[in-house]
Design a protein around this motif. Structure first.
Motif, PDB file in Angstrom:
ATOM      1  N   ALA A  82       0.825  -1.206   0.000  1.00 35.84           N
ATOM      2  CA  ALA A  82       0.000   0.000   0.000  1.00 35.84           C
ATOM      3  C   ALA A  82       0.862   1.258   0.000  1.00 35.84           C
ATOM      4  N   SER A  83       1.916   1.268   0.796  1.00 34.24           N
ATOM      5  CA  SER A  83       2.782   2.451   0.853  1.00 34.24           C
ATOM      6  C   SER A  83       3.503   2.669  -0.469  1.00 34.24           C
ATOM      7  N   ILE A  84       3.898   1.578  -1.129  1.00 33.69           N
ATOM      8  CA  ILE A  84       4.578   1.693  -2.421  1.00 33.69           C
ATOM      9  C   ILE A  84       3.611   2.185  -3.492  1.00 33.69           C
ATOM     10  N   ILE A  85       2.380   1.681  -3.471  1.00 34.15           N
ATOM     11  CA  ILE A  85       1.367   2.127  -4.435  1.00 34.15           C
ATOM     12  C   ILE A  85       1.096   3.624  -4.279  1.00 34.15           C
ATOM     13  N   MET A  86       0.943   4.070  -3.023  1.00 36.72           N
ATOM     14  CA  MET A  86       0.686   5.498  -2.789  1.00 36.72           C
ATOM     15  C   MET A  86       1.873   6.339  -3.231  1.00 36.72           C
ATOM     16  N   PHE A  87       3.085   5.873  -2.964  1.00 41.23           N
ATOM     17  CA  PHE A  87       4.283   6.591  -3.393  1.00 41.23           C
ATOM     18  C   PHE A  87       4.279   6.775  -4.909  1.00 41.23           C
ATOM     19  N   ILE A  88       3.990   5.699  -5.637  1.00 45.17           N
ATOM     20  CA  ILE A  88       4.003   5.754  -7.104  1.00 45.17           C
ATOM     21  C   ILE A  88       2.939   6.714  -7.621  1.00 45.17           C
ATOM     22  N   VAL A  89       1.733   6.642  -7.052  1.00 43.41           N
ATOM     23  CA  VAL A  89       0.641   7.514  -7.508  1.00 43.41           C
ATOM     24  C   VAL A  89       0.980   8.977  -7.266  1.00 43.41           C
ATOM     25  N   VAL A  90       1.460   9.296  -6.064  1.00 44.21           N
ATOM     26  CA  VAL A  90       1.795  10.682  -5.738  1.00 44.21           C
ATOM     27  C   VAL A  90       2.991  11.151  -6.558  1.00 44.21           C
ATOM     28  N   PHE A 120      17.223   7.058   3.468  1.00 41.17           N
ATOM     29  CA  PHE A 120      17.012   5.682   3.929  1.00 41.17           C
ATOM     30  C   PHE A 120      16.806   5.642   5.436  1.00 41.17           C
ATOM     31  N   PHE A 121      17.707   6.295   6.177  1.00 39.04           N
ATOM     32  CA  PHE A 121      17.614   6.289   7.633  1.00 39.04           C
ATOM     33  C   PHE A 121      16.355   7.014   8.108  1.00 39.04           C
ATOM     34  N   ALA A 122      16.050   8.163   7.501  1.00 38.75           N
ATOM     35  CA  ALA A 122      14.897   8.962   7.922  1.00 38.75           C
ATOM     36  C   ALA A 122      13.589   8.197   7.715  1.00 38.75           C
ATOM     37  N   ILE A 123      13.444   7.555   6.569  1.00 41.76           N
ATOM     38  CA  ILE A 123      12.223   6.803   6.271  1.00 41.76           C
ATOM     39  C   ILE A 123      12.122   5.577   7.177  1.00 41.76           C
ATOM     40  N   PHE A 124      13.234   4.871   7.300  1.00 42.24           N
ATOM     41  CA  PHE A 124      13.247   3.683   8.154  1.00 42.24           C
ATOM     42  C   PHE A 124      12.879   4.036   9.592  1.00 42.24           C
ATOM     43  N   LEU A 125      13.465   5.116  10.096  1.00 46.35           N
ATOM     44  CA  LEU A 125      13.203   5.539  11.468  1.00 46.35           C
ATOM     45  C   LEU A 125      11.761   5.986  11.651  1.00 46.35           C
ATOM     46  N   SER A 126      11.236   6.714  10.682  1.00 46.77           N
ATOM     47  CA  SER A 126       9.856   7.206  10.798  1.00 46.77           C
ATOM     48  C   SER A 126       8.849   6.062  10.833  1.00 46.77           C
ATOM     49  N   ARG A 127       9.161   4.964  10.174  1.00 45.05           N
ATOM     50  CA  ARG A 127       8.268   3.804  10.203  1.00 45.05           C
ATOM     51  C   ARG A 127       8.262   3.121  11.569  1.00 45.05           C
ATOM     52  N   LEU A 128       9.330   3.288  12.312  1.00 44.61           N
ATOM     53  CA  LEU A 128       9.430   2.632  13.612  1.00 44.61           C
ATOM     54  C   LEU A 128       8.711   3.406  14.714  1.00 44.61           C
ATOM     55  N   SER A 144       9.340  14.555  -2.612  1.00 41.07           N
ATOM     56  CA  SER A 144      10.758  14.897  -2.612  1.00 41.07           C
ATOM     57  C   SER A 144      11.472  14.176  -3.751  1.00 41.07           C
ATOM     58  N   ARG A 145      12.801  14.221  -3.714  1.00 39.22           N
ATOM     59  CA  ARG A 145      13.591  13.564  -4.765  1.00 39.22           C
ATOM     60  C   ARG A 145      14.185  12.240  -4.303  1.00 39.22           C
ATOM     61  N   VAL A 146      13.600  11.674  -3.273  1.00 42.15           N
ATOM     62  CA  VAL A 146      14.041  10.362  -2.789  1.00 42.15           C
ATOM     63  C   VAL A 146      13.823   9.325  -3.880  1.00 42.15           C
ATOM     64  N   SER A 147      14.800   8.456  -4.093  1.00 37.35           N
ATOM     65  CA  SER A 147      14.661   7.440  -5.131  1.00 37.35           C
ATOM     66  C   SER A 147      13.649   6.382  -4.717  1.00 37.35           C
ATOM     67  N   PHE A 148      13.011   5.792  -5.704  1.00 43.68           N
ATOM     68  CA  PHE A 148      11.995   4.773  -5.437  1.00 43.68           C
ATOM     69  C   PHE A 148      12.590   3.574  -4.698  1.00 43.68           C
ATOM     70  N   ALA A 152      11.300   2.264  -1.122  1.00 41.37           N
ATOM     71  CA  ALA A 152      10.650   0.950  -1.033  1.00 41.37           C
ATOM     72  C   ALA A 152      11.338   0.054  -0.009  1.00 41.37           C
ATOM     73  N   ILE A 153      12.667   0.028  -0.023  1.00 45.80           N
ATOM     74  CA  ILE A 153      13.402  -0.845   0.895  1.00 45.80           C
ATOM     75  C   ILE A 153      13.310  -0.336   2.328  1.00 45.80           C
ATOM     76  N   ALA A 154      13.582   0.963   2.531  1.00 49.38           N
ATOM     77  CA  ALA A 154      13.568   1.529   3.885  1.00 49.38           C
ATOM     78  C   ALA A 154      12.176   1.459   4.499  1.00 49.38           C
ATOM     79  N   SER A 155      11.166   1.770   3.707  1.00 51.72           N
ATOM     80  CA  SER A 155       9.789   1.747   4.203  1.00 51.72           C
ATOM     81  C   SER A 155       9.363   0.334   4.576  1.00 51.72           C
ATOM     82  N   SER A 156       9.665  -0.617   3.716  1.00 50.78           N
ATOM     83  CA  SER A 156       9.260  -2.001   3.966  1.00 50.78           C
ATOM     84  C   SER A 156       9.970  -2.593   5.183  1.00 50.78           C
TER      85      SER A 156
END
Length: 211
Positions: A82-90, A120-128, A144-148, A152-156
């Motif tokens: 779901a998070s990846i789908i929303m990222f792609i749509v936005v 990577f660290f910011a996204i990973f930490l925010s998920r925790l 933002s300009r964060v790469s897909f 995807a990896i940090a969020s998952s």
């Protein structure tokens, strides 16, 4: 403009349908989850993408149906998808507009630049950290300009602990409710440690803003 309107319209329509038929969907999930693994993953994805029902409830139902290990995997797949789908749509519908907004305000631009450098660290930490809404992380990362790949990896990966918690709680309620206290204590300790790391990162952001 058309893709923005189309994306918003589709989101509203699907969200409305899930709102109308959410109770029936939960009833079916509660009854048939054990027999339909793939369908349960799809339903978990939809209910994470359109959070009309608190996701911990979904995790509890799935955890009770499949057990803590498989249940955690099912809702982790749903939440991550779901998070990846929303990222792609936005990203493909709103990034041109959103990126301009992020760059037009100097304080926000500094935070965004720092976020992108440590994506990577910011996204990973925010998920925790449970208090940070998932939808905000999804949208801000996409604008933002964060790469897909980084996202995807940090969020998952960052979603794993909370999804395991939801599933374990659901299973424990059925098998051994007394273990819930130990589970919450362990998770609370984990969140405190993560929150300390987050405070250090936030302090660094403030120092950059002041410079």
């Amino acid at each position: 403009m058309f893709k923005k309107i189309g994306a918003v319209t589709l989101y509203i329509i699907i969200g409305y349908l899930l709102y109308i038929y959410g109770d029936q969907l939960i009833a079916c999930l509660n009854t048939y989850a054990r027999d339909y693994l793939l369908l349960t993953m799809i339903v978990a994805t939809l209910l994470s993408l359109f959070p009309i029902i608190p996701y911990p409830i979904i995790g509890g139902i799935v955890g009770a149906a499949f057990g803590p290990a498989l249940g955690a995997f099912v809702i982790w797949v749903g939440s991550s998808a779901a998070s990846i789908i929303m990222f792609i749509v936005v990203r493909f519908s709103f990034q041109d507009w959103g990126n301009a907004v992020l760059r037009n305000y100097k304080p926000l631009e500094k935070v965004t630049v720092l976020f992108e450098r440590n994506a990577f660290f910011a996204i990973f930490l925010s998920r925790l950290i449970p208090v940070i809404p998932s939808i905000i992380v999804n949208i801000y990362s996409a604008l933002s300009r964060v790469s897909f790949i980084n996202y995807a990896i940090a969020s998952s990966l960052g979603k794993m602990p909370s999804m395991m918690l939801f599933a374990v709680v659901g299973n424990t309620l059925i098998t051994n409710p007394r273990d819930l206290i130990l589970i919450f204590l362990l998770y609370a300790g984990f969140v405190v440690i993560v929150f300390g790391c987050f405070k250090l990162w936030k302090k660094r952001v403030l120092q950059i803003n002041e410079s």
